[in-house]
Design a protein around this motif. Structure first.
Motif, PDB file in Angstrom:
ATOM      1  N   ILE A   1       0.855  -1.174   0.000  1.00 20.12           N
ATOM      2  CA  ILE A   1       0.000   0.000   0.000  1.00 20.12           C
ATOM      3  C   ILE A   1       0.894   1.227   0.000  1.00 20.12           C
ATOM      4  CG2 ILE A   1      -1.798   1.243   1.264  1.00 20.12           C
ATOM      5  CD1 ILE A   1      -2.057  -1.858   2.518  1.00 20.12           C
ATOM      6  N   GLU A   2       0.817   2.008  -1.067  1.00 15.15           N
ATOM      7  CA  GLU A   2       1.644   3.211  -1.199  1.00 15.15           C
ATOM      8  C   GLU A   2       3.122   2.910  -0.982  1.00 15.15           C
ATOM      9  OE1 GLU A   2       1.298   6.783  -1.920  1.00 15.15           O
ATOM     10  OE2 GLU A   2      -0.258   5.705  -3.002  1.00 15.15           O
ATOM     11  N   GLY A   3       3.559   1.764  -1.500  1.00 15.25           N
ATOM     12  CA  GLY A   3       4.966   1.393  -1.409  1.00 15.25           C
ATOM     13  C   GLY A   3       5.378   0.758  -0.092  1.00 15.25           C
ATOM     14  N   ILE A   4       4.430   0.586   0.826  1.00 15.34           N
ATOM     15  CA  ILE A   4       4.707  -0.026   2.137  1.00 15.34           C
ATOM     16  C   ILE A   4       4.248  -1.480   2.088  1.00 15.34           C
ATOM     17  CG2 ILE A   4       4.279   0.058   4.619  1.00 15.34           C
ATOM     18  CD1 ILE A   4       3.431   3.040   4.146  1.00 15.34           C
ATOM     19  N   ARG A   5       5.144  -2.387   2.443  1.00 13.42           N
ATOM     20  CA  ARG A   5       4.819  -3.818   2.440  1.00 13.42           C
ATOM     21  C   ARG A   5       4.213  -4.195   3.797  1.00 13.42           C
ATOM     22  NH1 ARG A   5      10.761  -5.660   1.216  1.00 13.42           N
ATOM     23  NH2 ARG A   5      10.909  -4.188   2.936  1.00 13.42           N
ATOM     24  N   PHE A   6       2.903  -4.461   3.767  1.00 13.16           N
ATOM     25  CA  PHE A   6       2.163  -4.837   4.972  1.00 13.16           C
ATOM     26  C   PHE A   6       1.984  -6.346   5.032  1.00 13.16           C
ATOM     27  CE2 PHE A   6       0.846  -0.460   4.776  1.00 13.16           C
ATOM     28  CZ  PHE A   6       0.516  -0.104   6.073  1.00 13.16           C
ATOM     29  N   ALA A   7       2.002  -6.878   6.251  1.00 11.64           N
ATOM     30  CA  ALA A   7       1.572  -8.242   6.527  1.00 11.64           C
ATOM     31  C   ALA A   7       0.638  -8.165   7.731  1.00 11.64           C
ATOM     32  CB  ALA A   7       2.750  -9.163   6.819  1.00 11.64           C
ATOM     33  N   VAL A   8      -0.321  -9.080   7.763  1.00 13.32           N
ATOM     34  CA  VAL A   8      -1.287  -9.141   8.857  1.00 13.32           C
ATOM     35  C   VAL A   8      -1.350 -10.585   9.333  1.00 13.32           C
ATOM     36  CG1 VAL A   8      -3.667  -8.637   9.580  1.00 13.32           C
ATOM     37  CG2 VAL A   8      -2.647  -7.367   7.668  1.00 13.32           C
ATOM     38  N   VAL A   9      -1.292 -10.773  10.654  1.00 17.95           N
ATOM     39  CA  VAL A   9      -1.381 -12.094  11.262  1.00 17.95           C
ATOM     40  C   VAL A   9      -2.036 -11.897  12.630  1.00 17.95           C
ATOM     41  CG1 VAL A   9       0.903 -12.029  12.365  1.00 17.95           C
ATOM     42  CG2 VAL A   9      -0.092 -14.226  11.716  1.00 17.95           C
ATOM     43  N   HIS A  10      -2.680 -12.920  13.143  1.00 19.17           N
ATOM     44  CA  HIS A  10      -3.327 -12.756  14.450  1.00 19.17           C
ATOM     45  C   HIS A  10      -2.333 -12.908  15.599  1.00 19.17           C
ATOM     46  CE1 HIS A  10      -6.496 -12.495  17.349  1.00 19.17           C
ATOM     47  NE2 HIS A  10      -6.162 -13.666  17.869  1.00 19.17           N
ATOM     48  N   GLU A  11      -1.629 -14.025  15.639  1.00 21.60           N
ATOM     49  CA  GLU A  11      -0.759 -14.332  16.775  1.00 21.60           C
ATOM     50  C   GLU A  11       0.720 -14.188  16.423  1.00 21.60           C
ATOM     51  OE1 GLU A  11      -1.800 -17.679  19.360  1.00 21.60           O
ATOM     52  OE2 GLU A  11      -3.492 -18.026  18.015  1.00 21.60           O
ATOM     53  N   THR A  12       1.473 -13.617  17.362  1.00 22.47           N
ATOM     54  CA  THR A  12       2.923 -13.488  17.184  1.00 22.47           C
ATOM     55  C   THR A  12       3.702 -14.123  18.328  1.00 22.47           C
ATOM     56  OG1 THR A  12       2.928 -11.339  18.298  1.00 22.47           O
ATOM     57  CG2 THR A  12       2.708 -11.333  15.872  1.00 22.47           C
ATOM     58  N   GLY A  13       3.007 -14.736  19.273  1.00 24.07           N
ATOM     59  CA  GLY A  13       3.687 -15.369  20.400  1.00 24.07           C
ATOM     60  C   GLY A  13       3.964 -14.402  21.528  1.00 24.07           C
TER      61      GLY A  13
ATOM     62  N   ARG B   1      11.767 -12.180  16.531  1.00 25.06           N
ATOM     63  CA  ARG B   1      11.048 -13.333  15.983  1.00 25.06           C
ATOM     64  C   ARG B   1      10.221 -12.935  14.749  1.00 25.06           C
ATOM     65  NH1 ARG B   1       9.026 -14.497  20.500  1.00 25.06           N
ATOM     66  NH2 ARG B   1       7.012 -13.480  20.245  1.00 25.06           N
ATOM     67  N   CYS B   2       9.504 -11.819  14.844  1.00 21.96           N
ATOM     68  CA  CYS B   2       8.660 -11.385  13.718  1.00 21.96           C
ATOM     69  C   CYS B   2       9.494 -10.889  12.543  1.00 21.96           C
ATOM     70  CB  CYS B   2       7.673 -10.324  14.180  1.00 21.96           C
ATOM     71  SG  CYS B   2       6.382 -10.995  15.254  1.00 21.96           S
ATOM     72  N   ALA B   3      10.614 -10.234  12.825  1.00 20.29           N
ATOM     73  CA  ALA B   3      11.493  -9.793  11.738  1.00 20.29           C
ATOM     74  C   ALA B   3      12.026 -10.992  10.966  1.00 20.29           C
ATOM     75  CB  ALA B   3      12.640  -8.957  12.288  1.00 20.29           C
ATOM     76  N   ALA B   4      12.311 -12.093  11.664  1.00 18.76           N
ATOM     77  CA  ALA B   4      12.792 -13.307  10.990  1.00 18.76           C
ATOM     78  C   ALA B   4      11.660 -13.965  10.198  1.00 18.76           C
ATOM     79  CB  ALA B   4      13.353 -14.285  12.015  1.00 18.76           C
ATOM     80  N   ARG B   5      10.436 -13.940  10.740  1.00 21.01           N
ATOM     81  CA  ARG B   5       9.297 -14.584  10.063  1.00 21.01           C
ATOM     82  C   ARG B   5       8.787 -13.757   8.881  1.00 21.01           C
ATOM     83  NH1 ARG B   5       3.350 -15.997  12.611  1.00 21.01           N
ATOM     84  NH2 ARG B   5       2.543 -16.964  10.717  1.00 21.01           N
ATOM     85  N   PHE B   6       8.923 -12.443   8.966  1.00 23.24           N
ATOM     86  CA  PHE B   6       8.402 -11.549   7.929  1.00 23.24           C
ATOM     87  C   PHE B   6       9.526 -10.655   7.396  1.00 23.24           C
ATOM     88  CE2 PHE B   6       4.849 -12.603  10.719  1.00 23.24           C
ATOM     89  CZ  PHE B   6       3.883 -12.996   9.813  1.00 23.24           C
ATOM     90  N   PRO B   7      10.530 -11.234   6.749  1.00 25.00           N
ATOM     91  CA  PRO B   7      11.700 -10.449   6.330  1.00 25.00           C
ATOM     92  C   PRO B   7      11.412  -9.436   5.227  1.00 25.00           C
ATOM     93  CG  PRO B   7      11.828 -12.654   5.420  1.00 25.00           C
ATOM     94  CD  PRO B   7      10.655 -12.645   6.371  1.00 25.00           C
ATOM     95  N   ASP B   8      10.410  -9.669   4.425  1.00 30.44           N
ATOM     96  CA  ASP B   8      10.092  -8.759   3.321  1.00 30.44           C
ATOM     97  C   ASP B   8       8.871  -7.905   3.654  1.00 30.44           C
ATOM     98  OD1 ASP B   8      12.206  -9.753   1.802  1.00 30.44           O
ATOM     99  OD2 ASP B   8      10.986 -11.409   1.069  1.00 30.44           O
ATOM    100  N   THR B   9       8.795  -7.454   4.897  1.00 30.55           N
ATOM    101  CA  THR B   9       7.646  -6.692   5.380  1.00 30.55           C
ATOM    102  C   THR B   9       8.138  -5.420   6.055  1.00 30.55           C
ATOM    103  OG1 THR B   9       6.410  -8.750   5.732  1.00 30.55           O
ATOM    104  CG2 THR B   9       5.627  -6.819   6.910  1.00 30.55           C
ATOM    105  N   ASP B  10       7.417  -4.323   5.819  1.00 27.54           N
ATOM    106  CA  ASP B  10       7.723  -3.052   6.482  1.00 27.54           C
ATOM    107  C   ASP B  10       6.881  -2.851   7.736  1.00 27.54           C
ATOM    108  OD1 ASP B  10       9.542  -2.185   4.401  1.00 27.54           O
ATOM    109  OD2 ASP B  10       7.756  -1.838   3.170  1.00 27.54           O
ATOM    110  N   VAL B  11       5.597  -3.260   7.664  1.00 26.43           N
ATOM    111  CA  VAL B  11       4.669  -3.094   8.785  1.00 26.43           C
ATOM    112  C   VAL B  11       3.930  -4.408   8.994  1.00 26.43           C
ATOM    113  CG1 VAL B  11       2.634  -1.869   9.661  1.00 26.43           C
ATOM    114  CG2 VAL B  11       4.356  -0.632   8.322  1.00 26.43           C
ATOM    115  N   LEU B  12       3.969  -4.912  10.232  1.00 21.39           N
ATOM    116  CA  LEU B  12       3.224  -6.107  10.608  1.00 21.39           C
ATOM    117  C   LEU B  12       2.114  -5.690  11.563  1.00 21.39           C
ATOM    118  CD1 LEU B  12       2.842  -9.201  10.698  1.00 21.39           C
ATOM    119  CD2 LEU B  12       4.394  -9.203  12.685  1.00 21.39           C
TER     120      LEU B  12
END
Length: 169
Positions: free
Chosen positions: A80-92, A100-111
């Motif tokens: 969205i507008e050049g920002i890579r979003f990911a959405v998930v319910h649980e992150t532990g 942990r989330c940076a390792a799981r979502f390496p190609d994401t700007d905003v989780l």
């Protein structure tokens, strides 16, 4: 062109509330994109959000079953507008969440995530921003329910604001 966002999670309708607060519905109807990080509980709210929002990016949560799991993914992604979003319910557990989330979502700007009902806004050393909007209907140990508004604009997430939901009367 800037994109206005509303971020919500853990709505638990109708289990914890009969409906979303009026101010939140107004924000949803005004936003370009609504992001829901799971725990809807009832598919009727998904139907309403699809009808009342311009665009919806959403996942299922641990309390979502049947049609919600059939219609929604565990993880959703969008640029969205050049920002890579990911959405998930649980992150532990909160301890180590950023790494942990940076390792799981390496190609994401905003989780955007949920589950804890605790508002959260941090940035991992990798630059990943983690946002939990809390819950607008089930505040748990928080002083009030919450949701988030923000603007995605030319590769930047700006005007991020946590909104307190007044107690139900």
């Amino acid at each position: 062109m800037p994109v206005s966002l509303v971020l919500i999670s853990d709505t638990h309708v109708p289990k914890r509330a009969r409906d979303l607060p009026h101010a939140l519905w107004a924000a949803i109807e005004a936003a370009d994109l609504v992001v829901h990080a799971g725990d809807w509980v009832d598919v009727a709210l998904l139907d309403q959000l699809e009808d009342r929002s311009r665009r919806l990016l959403a996942v299922y949560g641990n309390n979502d079953h049947g049609p919600l799991r059939e219609r929604l993914p565990e993880v959703a992604r969008a640029v969205i507008e050049g920002i890579r979003f990911a959405v998930v319910h649980e992150t532990g557990d909160r301890k180590g969440r950023e790494i942990r989330c940076a390792a799981r979502f390496p190609d994401t700007d905003v989780l955007v995530f949920g589950h804890s009902h605790i508002p959260w806004d941090t940035t991992a050393p990798s630059g990943l921003r983690l946002l939990n909007p809390g819950s607008p209907t089930d505040r748990r140990r928080q002083p009030h329910g919450t949701y988030v508004t923000a603007v995605a604009d030319d590769g930047r997430l700006r005007d991020v604001a946590f909104h307190a939901v007044p107690p139900r009367r």
